[in-house]
Scaffold this motif. Structure first.
Motif, mmCIF file in Angstrom:
data_model
loop_
_atom_site.group_PDB
_atom_site.id
_atom_site.type_symbol
_atom_site.label_atom_id
_atom_site.label_comp_id
_atom_site.label_asym_id
_atom_site.label_seq_id
_atom_site.Cartn_x
_atom_site.Cartn_y
_atom_site.Cartn_z
ATOM 1 N N SER A 148 0.828 -1.223 0.000
ATOM 2 C CA SER A 148 0.000 0.000 0.000
ATOM 3 C C SER A 148 0.848 1.253 0.000
ATOM 4 O O SER A 148 1.783 1.364 0.781
ATOM 5 C CB SER A 148 -0.857 0.041 1.262
ATOM 6 O OG SER A 148 -2.017 -0.652 1.055
ATOM 7 N N ILE A 196 -6.412 8.410 -0.421
ATOM 8 C CA ILE A 196 -6.524 7.122 -1.117
ATOM 9 C C ILE A 196 -5.173 6.406 -1.059
ATOM 10 O O ILE A 196 -4.123 7.034 -1.193
ATOM 11 C CB ILE A 196 -6.934 7.355 -2.590
ATOM 12 C CG1 ILE A 196 -8.419 7.687 -2.643
ATOM 13 C CG2 ILE A 196 -6.632 6.159 -3.471
ATOM 14 C CD1 ILE A 196 -8.937 7.978 -4.014
ATOM 15 N N ILE A 211 -7.867 2.235 -2.413
ATOM 16 C CA ILE A 211 -8.541 2.012 -1.134
ATOM 17 C C ILE A 211 -8.624 3.337 -0.388
ATOM 18 O O ILE A 211 -7.615 4.044 -0.238
ATOM 19 C CB ILE A 211 -7.759 0.994 -0.253
ATOM 20 C CG1 ILE A 211 -7.463 -0.296 -1.027
ATOM 21 C CG2 ILE A 211 -8.497 0.713 1.055
ATOM 22 C CD1 ILE A 211 -8.632 -1.193 -1.272
ATOM 23 N N GLU A 212 -9.822 3.627 0.093
ATOM 24 C CA GLU A 212 -10.040 4.860 0.864
ATOM 25 C C GLU A 212 -9.356 4.712 2.227
ATOM 26 O O GLU A 212 -9.602 3.731 2.916
ATOM 27 C CB GLU A 212 -11.546 4.970 1.048
ATOM 28 C CG GLU A 212 -12.058 6.241 1.589
ATOM 29 C CD GLU A 212 -13.580 6.152 1.683
ATOM 30 O OE1 GLU A 212 -14.227 7.083 1.226
ATOM 31 O OE2 GLU A 212 -14.096 5.151 2.216
ATOM 32 N N VAL A 213 -8.504 5.665 2.567
ATOM 33 C CA VAL A 213 -7.907 5.614 3.902
ATOM 34 C C VAL A 213 -8.394 6.768 4.772
ATOM 35 O O VAL A 213 -8.162 6.790 5.968
ATOM 36 C CB VAL A 213 -6.355 5.582 3.851
ATOM 37 C CG1 VAL A 213 -5.874 4.225 3.379
ATOM 38 C CG2 VAL A 213 -5.791 6.681 2.962
ATOM 39 N N GLU A 214 -9.042 7.722 4.169
ATOM 40 C CA GLU A 214 -9.662 8.810 4.929
ATOM 41 C C GLU A 214 -11.047 9.035 4.343
ATOM 42 O O GLU A 214 -11.273 8.755 3.161
ATOM 43 C CB GLU A 214 -8.850 10.107 4.786
ATOM 44 C CG GLU A 214 -7.579 10.090 5.589
ATOM 45 C CD GLU A 214 -6.642 11.201 5.149
ATOM 46 O OE1 GLU A 214 -7.143 12.226 4.653
ATOM 47 O OE2 GLU A 214 -5.438 11.006 5.296
ATOM 48 N N PRO A 215 -11.995 9.546 5.153
ATOM 49 C CA PRO A 215 -13.357 9.662 4.656
ATOM 50 C C PRO A 215 -13.482 10.545 3.415
ATOM 51 O O PRO A 215 -14.243 10.273 2.515
ATOM 52 C CB PRO A 215 -14.136 10.269 5.827
ATOM 53 C CG PRO A 215 -13.229 10.200 6.998
ATOM 54 C CD PRO A 215 -11.837 9.966 6.520
ATOM 55 N N THR A 221 -12.263 11.546 0.027
ATOM 56 C CA THR A 221 -11.316 11.116 -1.001
ATOM 57 C C THR A 221 -11.630 11.802 -2.316
ATOM 58 O O THR A 221 -12.646 12.464 -2.476
ATOM 59 C CB THR A 221 -11.414 9.599 -1.239
ATOM 60 O OG1 THR A 221 -12.689 9.331 -1.784
ATOM 61 C CG2 THR A 221 -11.196 8.809 0.018
ATOM 62 N N SER A 279 -15.335 -0.778 6.688
ATOM 63 C CA SER A 279 -15.583 0.622 7.022
ATOM 64 C C SER A 279 -15.051 1.552 5.939
ATOM 65 O O SER A 279 -15.257 2.761 5.982
ATOM 66 C CB SER A 279 -14.928 0.936 8.363
ATOM 67 O OG SER A 279 -13.580 0.566 8.283
ATOM 68 N N GLU A 280 -14.321 0.994 4.976
ATOM 69 C CA GLU A 280 -13.734 1.859 3.950
ATOM 70 C C GLU A 280 -14.436 1.627 2.617
ATOM 71 O O GLU A 280 -15.321 0.813 2.486
ATOM 72 C CB GLU A 280 -12.258 1.492 3.745
ATOM 73 C CG GLU A 280 -11.434 1.440 4.986
ATOM 74 C CD GLU A 280 -10.407 0.312 4.926
ATOM 75 O OE1 GLU A 280 -10.545 -0.579 4.071
ATOM 76 O OE2 GLU A 280 -9.496 0.337 5.748
ATOM 77 N N GLY A 281 -13.990 2.393 1.613
ATOM 78 C CA GLY A 281 -14.444 2.144 0.256
ATOM 79 C C GLY A 281 -13.233 1.780 -0.578
ATOM 80 O O GLY A 281 -12.093 2.029 -0.188
ATOM 81 N N GLY A 282 -13.470 1.189 -1.726
ATOM 82 C CA GLY A 282 -12.342 0.847 -2.584
ATOM 83 C C GLY A 282 -12.823 0.358 -3.918
ATOM 84 O O GLY A 282 -14.022 0.168 -4.132
#
Ligand SMILES: C[S@@+](CC[C@H](N)C(=O)[O-])C[C@H]1O[C@@H](n2cnc3c(N)ncnc32)[C@H](O)[C@@H]1O
Length: 410
Positions: free
Chosen positions: A224, A232, A289-293, A295, A306-309
């Motif tokens: 990552s 992201i 991959i979303e790492v913060e809300p 993006t 809990s994330e998006g990707g």
């Protein structure tokens, strides 16, 4: 809640969902009290169908009691019999070792190693409190297997690996089975590999999984990279060239077309179906991959815990990503391709063509693929397949032997 009732409900649910298939695995789950391996946790939580992290290092989980569903799937893949000698790499809480010890019985033997001495000490306490006495617990780096207990009829990793270490193959008995969560171009697959007389390992049981990765001598490189300040992370396959997150950040700051794609995709399709297909057939595959809300792609990533990707294709000057074309739906929903940078349109064309090919191949999922692992230096006939992944210690050949049985409307 009463522990026996909670356990019985968990086992009934695992059976109904088809995760437990055999009487031996069912008996083991009914007989071993999971809550004794998770002391301090409420009984209801210990028997929920969820992984429970039991150790963190710098905020990252480094040990967990795996999700019961996944454990059942892997125990079925492992095919244990009474009398088998088994090595587990990743003893963790000791719960899986206790389940296996119950299946192999007093004529078999279970050796369970963990790289972390403190975890091994705790697992010993858990096993004693559950009155499981047949497990040999060892603090060691499982990259080397554990020669004193070998040869083994079964070797199982409950921790993810990038490669098939020579020691594991060497310590398998003839005809033995190695089961491991193996990184295959950015996807993690639980593969049951049977050792043939020619030294080649053949697998006809593949499942999708998501395990903590090996530490120690065979530790995985972290794939990552956080992309600029876009919130992201970019994940590329372990065998791909080093990614350039700065370049990707520049490209993502240059949005172009958004084209609706034919057909509908679910989250499972993105990670396990189309995502795996793309990883095996397209060199420029990556995951965003979303790492913060907040993006760059705020509303249209696929929910992933809990994330998006999502999956995407990248090149030096472009990105094309599969995104949701509407609010997330529980099942398959409409999708679009979002293109970024000057090469985004060409990558978008490739992404749409790959989507067509995947649908034409019956919307194949992880379970439809067949893998063959040829350890480096094996004096075996030259084997090849449509997809070949070259690792340090082996070549992984991937093929789709028949159209997917999970074919459905696009
Ligand atoms: C998902 S947990 C295993 C869960 C365990 N099977 C259970 O039933 O609780 C993964 C474990 O692998 C261990 N591990 C990581 N790298 C290892 C290595 N190189 N050798 C042995 N164990 C390792 C971690 O310390 C962690 O406890």
């Amino acid at each position: 809640m009463d522990a026996e009732r909670a356990r019985s409900r968990m086992v009934d649910a695992l059976r109904e969902a088809g995760r437990i298939r055999s009487a031996a695995v069912e008996e083991a789950f009914r007989g071993v009290p999971r809550h004794l391996f998770l002391p301090g946790l409420a009984v209801a939580d210990a028997y929920a169908d969820e992984a429970v992290a039991v150790q963190f290092t710098e905020g990252v989980a480094t040990s967990s009691a795996s999700q019961p569903s996944m454990m059942a799937i892997m125990l079925e893949q492992l095919g244990l019999r009474p009398g088998h000698r088994v090595l587990e790499i990743g003893a963790g809480t000791g719960y899986n070792a206790a389940l296996m010890s119950r299946i192999v019985g007093p004529t078999g033997a279970v050796t369970a190693v963990d790289i972390d001495e403190e975890l091994v000490d705790r697992a010993a306490v858990h096993l004693a409190s559950a009155r499981v006495y047949g497990v040999d617990l060892v603090a060691a780096d499982g990259a080397n297997g554990y020669p004193p207990g070998g040869p083994y009829d079964r070797i199982v990793l409950t921790v993810g690996s990038d490669d098939v270490q020579p020691a594991w193959v060497a310590q398998l008995a003839p005809g033995g089975r190695l089961l491991l969560p193996l990184a295959v171009r950015g996807s993690q697959l639980s593969v049951a590999l049977d050792l043939g007389p020619d030294g080649v390992l053949r697998c006809d049981s593949v499942r999708s999984c998501a395990f903590i990765r090996l530490r120690g001598a065979a530790a995985s490189a972290d794939a990552s990279r956080v992309v600029g300040d876009l919130g992201i992370a970019l994940q590329t396959p372990d065998d791909a060239p080093e990614p350039d997150p700065g370049g990707v950040a520049r490209v993502l700051a240059d949005p172009r077309e958004r084209r609706p794609a034919p057909g509908r995709l679910s989250v499972v399709d993105i990670w396990d179906g189309f995502g795996l297909w793309l990883a095996l057939t397209e060199p420029g595959v990556c995951r965003l991959i979303e790492v913060e809300p907040e993006t760059q792609l705020p509303d249209d990533l696929f929910p992933l815990g809990s994330e998006g990707g999502t999956v995407a294709l990248t090149s030096g000057d472009g990105v094309a990503a599969v995104v949701l074309d509407g609010p997330p739906e529980p099942g398959p929903g409409p999708v679009a391709v979002r293109e970024f940078g000057p090469e985004g349109a060409a990558l978008g064309d490739r992404l749409l063509a790959a989507l067509d090919s995947w649908v034409a191949a019956g919307r194949a999922g992880a379970a439809d693929w067949r893998l063959t692992v040829v350890p480096t230096g094996t004096d075996a006939p030259v084997l090849t397949a449509p997809q070949v992944i070259v690792k340090r210690h082996c070549r992984v050949l991937a093929e789709l032997p028949r159209p997917s049985s999970s074919a459905m409307d696009p």
